[in-house]
Design an enzyme around this catalytic site. Structure first.
Site, PDB file in Angstrom:
ATOM      1  N   GLU A  67      94.753  69.254 -22.564  1.00 27.91           N
ATOM      2  CA  GLU A  67      93.583  69.365 -21.691  1.00 27.91           C
ATOM      3  C   GLU A  67      93.316  70.829 -21.439  1.00 27.91           C
ATOM      4  OE1 GLU A  67      94.348  67.121 -18.034  1.00 27.91           O
ATOM      5  OE2 GLU A  67      95.587  65.847 -19.300  1.00 27.91           O
ATOM      6  N   LYS A 109      92.712  73.997 -19.144  1.00 24.19           N
ATOM      7  CA  LYS A 109      93.200  74.362 -17.817  1.00 24.19           C
ATOM      8  C   LYS A 109      92.039  75.008 -17.068  1.00 24.19           C
ATOM      9  CE  LYS A 109      97.276  76.372 -15.615  1.00 24.19           C
ATOM     10  NZ  LYS A 109      96.713  77.271 -14.620  1.00 24.19           N
ATOM     11  N   ASP A 129      89.876  76.738 -14.414  1.00 24.89           N
ATOM     12  CA  ASP A 129      90.274  77.800 -13.502  1.00 24.89           C
ATOM     13  C   ASP A 129      89.482  77.699 -12.205  1.00 24.89           C
ATOM     14  OD1 ASP A 129      91.769  79.914 -12.745  1.00 24.89           O
ATOM     15  OD2 ASP A 129      90.611  81.419 -13.844  1.00 24.89           O
ATOM     16  N   TYR A 142      92.144  65.407 -13.417  1.00 23.95           N
ATOM     17  CA  TYR A 142      93.073  65.413 -14.547  1.00 23.95           C
ATOM     18  C   TYR A 142      94.372  64.667 -14.324  1.00 23.95           C
ATOM     19  CZ  TYR A 142      94.678  69.405 -11.813  1.00 23.95           C
ATOM     20  OH  TYR A 142      95.084  70.211 -10.793  1.00 23.95           O
ATOM     21  N   LYS A 170      98.720  79.752 -21.850  1.00 23.72           N
ATOM     22  CA  LYS A 170      97.637  80.617 -21.357  1.00 23.72           C
ATOM     23  C   LYS A 170      97.115  81.493 -22.486  1.00 23.72           C
ATOM     24  CE  LYS A 170      98.420  80.322 -16.583  1.00 23.72           C
ATOM     25  NZ  LYS A 170      98.420  80.972 -15.283  1.00 23.72           N
ATOM     26  N   CYS A 175      68.598 109.687  -4.267  1.00 21.43           N
ATOM     27  CA  CYS A 175      68.200 108.804  -5.351  1.00 21.43           C
ATOM     28  C   CYS A 175      68.164 109.579  -6.673  1.00 21.43           C
ATOM     29  CB  CYS A 175      66.818 108.228  -5.048  1.00 21.43           C
ATOM     30  SG  CYS A 175      66.186 107.234  -6.401  1.00 21.43           S
ATOM     31  N   CYS A 234      64.204 109.689  -7.744  1.00 21.35           N
ATOM     32  CA  CYS A 234      63.122 110.325  -6.980  1.00 21.35           C
ATOM     33  C   CYS A 234      63.660 111.287  -5.935  1.00 21.35           C
ATOM     34  CB  CYS A 234      62.245 109.267  -6.319  1.00 21.35           C
ATOM     35  SG  CYS A 234      63.035 108.509  -4.892  1.00 21.35           S
ATOM     36  N   CYS A 242      67.430 103.317  -1.831  1.00 25.57           N
ATOM     37  CA  CYS A 242      66.399 104.344  -1.835  1.00 25.57           C
ATOM     38  C   CYS A 242      65.187 103.703  -1.174  1.00 25.57           C
ATOM     39  CB  CYS A 242      66.065 104.769  -3.262  1.00 25.57           C
ATOM     40  SG  CYS A 242      64.516 105.679  -3.359  1.00 25.57           S
ATOM     41  N   CYS A 277      59.127 105.761  -6.078  1.00 25.45           N
ATOM     42  CA  CYS A 277      60.329 105.841  -6.899  1.00 25.45           C
ATOM     43  C   CYS A 277      60.101 105.018  -8.177  1.00 25.45           C
ATOM     44  CB  CYS A 277      61.497 105.293  -6.082  1.00 25.45           C
ATOM     45  SG  CYS A 277      63.077 105.371  -6.916  1.00 25.45           S
TER      46      CYS A 277
END
Ligand code: AMP
Ligand code: ZN
Length: 664
Positions: A111, A113, A115, A222, A309, A403, A406, A421, A427
């Site tokens: 199966e 795994k 996460d 599962y 894994k 920024c 600008c 900004c 800008c």
């Protein structure tokens, strides 16, 4: 009694449709019809509270608050799994198994795994009783109220389930849901989540279950636990669980020998990138329960199972520099510039750093060697600094004050993670970003005016706001690079067509902070034209469902700026829709008619077609069933839909016949 029966029937029907939609993936009614049924049930339950049932489908919307999660002990401990990263170790494990089992034949199940966060669900007489987190394996937290909001956790079961049993699974958050959540958060000025797994486990511990209901979590099952389960093997238990209404991914596979296990591993190592959710390996289990019993447990993990894994998709590289991007809203995102490195097949040169706090959290310095990882997101991220042999010379990262585009002074408001900004009208990336947002698919959907063209037109001095789009002239466009006659025609036609887009899309497209698609729709429903909306008081705004202080303030600020009012007036004069049609739609010539839409159409988008049908009183279903009245077929219709329609003798009509039908 009549009422009780009605409530019961509604609940059964909603459970069934939930199952068809989320577990079987083959809905038989539209979302709209589902909501109608649900609303009827909500109303009845409110009127007759004596029929309260914690497993009623109405509980899925959440609302229950858990202040303290009760600690509960697991009747059957939730073990962890021993891990391996190599086929040799896997072979060693199989050899140990063989030693214990002697000459007996044995086989495996493989199966994925998943996460996420593990969970143990208890069912009695086919009803969901409670769900408890793994905790330390013997004690966990009761998160039942939150779990009831997950559509993939059945509240009532079907088939031949045992009277009492427990079932284990993983709560996961698929990538697309994760991304959608993060987009929402960024739009609201909240910090995005780091990864799907933490988001899933964090969600289970939210106090307000209606927040959980809004997160697209899923539960994959599962393992069964209990006495007299009526099954003898793992494979059989997965099939049975599925038949009782649980979501059991069909990626699980029987493997007769180790060779077949290896094939499974190789297949998923290669193909896991295509999965819509995250996995961190494969779990291999001895298939027969009697053999599992013989093998038993160590203190920590069963001897009859092992997790293989996959090598984490991690790499190390050098952080060369940090640059900064300015988004449509003025949010500044730091970006790591890396020495190019190969990560799961692609060369990576950049990684997202989210914000200043993230840089601080990681303790990053320029010149550091860093770990990068490819998670659910498309852009890889830096997950840590390699601390061994840290280079002698590294430089502090000084977050910018101005920024980069600008040169305005950046602002970081309390409670916000992002720097901004504020020069929104001066800008360049903000100006371009706003126009791009307006033309984007979800807003005005202007064909022939993609992101690059918008940037080009801006840099050529042809547009500097969305109203300028409506004053573009062919003669000015034709001399531009990459603008053939055909593209110019497309562009002009697209802009023209956008004048027919409904007010809600226009409002969303204007890009007012915190006004997303849903908020725009709510506002338009409450204020059918722009004058009413722009003159609404804070109090009037807040009265609207889902509109809170922050959105109200943002609207007041927006409409308070004379330049925005100018812009709106210019758009209005160009013919853009700033009011909702007092719909001829009150006509309901399609009442009780159910449609399925398939394929693409020439003169109308699928979305518009759906809206049209609904505005005329009809409903749109996702799948063809015996209840469907018409299948509206466009170019490239799915063949299975045709077969199903023919089977049920459902008329298949094209675009033109549809318009004839509704007399347009
Ligand atoms: P670990 O946390 O590494 O000890 O691995 C054990 C955990 O793997 C279990 O608690 C489950 O949450 C998770 N897991 C995910 N998918 C499966 C699966 N198909 N079978 C068993 N455990 C799984
Ligand atoms: Zn700027």
């Amino acid at each position: 009694m009549e009422i009780e029966k009605k409530i019961r029937t509604l609940r059964e029907s909603l459970h069934e449709h939930n199952y068809l939609y989320y577990i079987k993936d083959s809905p038989e009614i539209s979302d709209y019809e589902f909501d109608q049924l649900l609303n009827t049930l909500v109303a009845l339950e409110q009127q007759y509270p004596e029929y309260f049932d914690p497993n009623s489908p109405t509980q899925r919307v959440g609302g229950g608050i858990t202040k303290d999660f009760k600690t509960r002990s697991h009747r059957y401990p939730m073990y962890s799994l021993s891990n391996t990263y190599s086929k040799e170790e896997l072979t060693d494990w199989a050899n140990r198994v063989e030693k214990v089992l002697g000459d007996e034949e044995y086989a495996f199940t493989c199966e994925l795994k998943y996460d996420g966060a593990s969970i143990n669900l208890t069912y009695e007489n086919g009803k969901f009783v409670r769900g408890v987190t793994r905790g330390d394996g013997s004690l966990g937290d009761d998160v039942s109220t939150n779990l009831r909001t997950l559509p993939t956790i059945p509240l009532t079961l079907i088939g031949d389930y045992p009277p009492v049993f427990e079932i284990r699974g993983e709560i996961i958050l698929p990538f697309d849901g994760f991304q959608a959540l993060n987009e929402q958060r960024i739009q609201r000025g909240e910090e995005p989540f780091m990864n799907p797994r933490n988001t899933a486990s964090g969600s289970l511990k939210l106090q307000d279950s209606s927040l959980v209901a809004n997160r697209p979590l899923e539960c994959f099952l599962y393992a069964l636990a209990g006495e007299d389960l009526g099954v003898d093997t793992q494979m059989e238990s997965l099939e049975k669980s599925r038949s009782w209404g649980f979501k059991v991914p069909d990626t699980a596979k029987y493997a007769g020998d180790l060779e077949e296990v290896f094939q499974y591993l190789d297949y998923w190592d290669k193909n896991r990138v295509h999965l819509p959710y995250e996995i961190d390996g494969v779990v291999i289990k001895i298939n027969r329960f009697d053999q599992q019993k013989i093998l038993g447990h160590t203190a920590k993990s069963p001897r009859w199972a092992i997790a293989y894994k996959f090598q984490a998709e991690k790499a190390t590289t050098k952080l060369e520099a940090v640059s900064y991007q300015v988004g449509r809203t003025g949010a500044i995102t730091p970006v790591a510039n890396l020495s190019p490195v190969l990560l799961s097949g692609t060369t990576v040169k950049r990684a997202s750093l989210h914000n200043a706090e993230q840089i601080e959290k990681l303790g990053l310095r320029i010149g550091d060697c860093v770990y990068i990882e490819k998670g659910g997101e498309i852009i890889p991220k830096i997950v840590g600094v390699v601390n061994e042999n840290r280079p002698e010379v590294t430089h502090q990262i000084k977050f910018i004050n101005h920024c980069p585009e600008c040169h305005s002074v950046l602002v970081k408001e309390t409670g916000e993670a992002q720097h901004y900004c504020k020069n929104q009208y001066g800008c360049p990336p903000q100006i371009i970003g706003k126009i791009q947002h307006y033309t984007s698919r979800k807003a005005m959907d202007i064909d022939g005016l993609g992101n690059e063209t918008v940037a080009l037109l801006y840099h050529q001095g042809l547009i500097s706001n969305i109203a300028d789009l409506y004053e573009l002239e062919r003669a000015a466009l034709l001399p531009l690079d990459r603008m053939a006659e055909k593209s110019v025609d497309n562009l002009i036609e697209g802009v023209e067509a956008s004048k027919n887009k409904p007010f809600s899309k226009v409002l969303f497209g204007m890009g007012i902070r915190y006004v997303g698609e849903t908020v725009a729709k709510k506002l338009v429903n409450a204020f059918p034209n722009i004058d009413l909306l722009s003159e609404a008081s804070r109090e009037q705004l807040i009265e609207v469902d889902e509109i809170g202080d922050r959105i109200a303030d943002s609207l007041i600020e927006y409409f308070g700026a004379p330049s925005n009012i100018d812009l709106i007036n210019r758009l209005k004069n160009s013919g853009v829709q700033f009011h909702t049609e007092i719909s001829s739609s009150s006509s309901d010539i399609l009442r009780d008619k159910k449609f399925v839409i398939s394929g693409v159409f020439e003169n109308i988008s699928r979305e518009e077609l759906k809206e049209k049908i609904e505005s005329l009183g009809g409903t749109v279903m996702i799948a063809v069933s015996a209840k469907t009245n018409y299948l509206v077929a466009g170019e490239g219709m799915g063949p299975s839909k045709r077969v199903k329609a023919e089977k049920h003798n459902i008329p298949i009509i094209d675009e033109a016949s549809f318009f004839e039908l509704v007399n347009i």
